[in-house]
Design a protein around this motif. Structure first.
Motif, short mmCIF file in Angstrom:
data_model
loop_
_atom_site.label_atom_id
_atom_site.label_comp_id
_atom_site.label_asym_id
_atom_site.label_seq_id
_atom_site.Cartn_x
_atom_site.Cartn_y
_atom_site.Cartn_z
N ALA A 48 0.69 -1.24 0.02
CA ALA A 48 -0.12 0.05 -0.11
C ALA A 48 0.92 1.15 0.12
O ALA A 48 0.56 2.36 -0.61
N ASN A 108 2.02 2.07 -3.46
CA ASN A 108 1.01 2.50 -4.43
C ASN A 108 1.23 3.89 -4.69
O ASN A 108 0.86 4.48 -5.77
N SER A 156 3.76 3.86 -7.33
CA SER A 156 3.20 3.37 -8.64
C SER A 156 1.70 4.28 -9.24
O SER A 156 1.76 4.36 -10.45
N GLU A 157 1.12 4.72 -8.66
CA GLU A 157 0.08 5.69 -8.90
C GLU A 157 0.53 6.85 -9.45
O GLU A 157 -0.18 7.26 -10.51
#
Length: 157
Positions: free
Chosen positions: A110, A113, A116-117
């Motif tokens: 998480a 992320n 990555s996002e």
């Protein structure tokens, strides 16, 4: 004049920072053929870590997501320092992230992320990648997060 990637960053209220100077004997990024590999990027902002410590103790998971995002931004700056124009990225191939974790913290995916996002937001489908999220005891300078990326470049004519 900035290209599409930097325009997308600006649309998010972000701009590429200066490349973070190496802390030891390495380069921020290296190119071989059509690939660029970054060194691990810490969440440095204007030459300083905004927060230190372990995620799940001194650093909240929510803060760590933002720090991972900063790491990805620093990684893009390192890539640009080697290729000159981020629009030359064909795709992000791999992201490797390390999270300095308090005992029992298992939310590394998480946290990563955040990186990555951001890559997906600014590169679209070219930002979709393979990824590893690893929990570690400590990172350089007591940073909570470190991220490195590997990108493939568009072939040169």
């Amino acid at each position: 004049m900035s290209g599409a990637v930097e325009t997308a960053l600006a649309g998010l209220g972000l701009k590429l920072p200066e490349v973070v100077p190496p802390l030891a004997a390495y380069q921020p990024a290296a190119r071989t053929g059509r690939y660029v590999y970054t060194s691990g990027q810490l969440p440095m902002v204007e030459g300083k870590l905004p927060v230190t410590g372990k995620v799940g103790a001194e650093v909240s998971p929510e803060e760590a997501v933002e720090l991972a995002r900063t790491c990805a931004l620093n990684a893009l700056a390192a890539v640009k320092s080697v290729i000159g124009d981020l629009d030359r990225i064909a795709r992000v191939v791999k992201v490797l992230g390390f999270v300095a974790s308090a005992p029992g913290f298992t939310g590394q995916p998480a946290v990563l992320n955040g990186a990555s996002e951001l890559l997906g937001q600014v590169l679209g489908e070219r930002g979709v990648h393979a990824r590893s999220a690893v929990g570690v005891a400590v990172l350089p300078l007591d940073a909570p997060v470190e991220v490195e990326i590997q990108v493939e470049l568009v072939p040169e004519d």
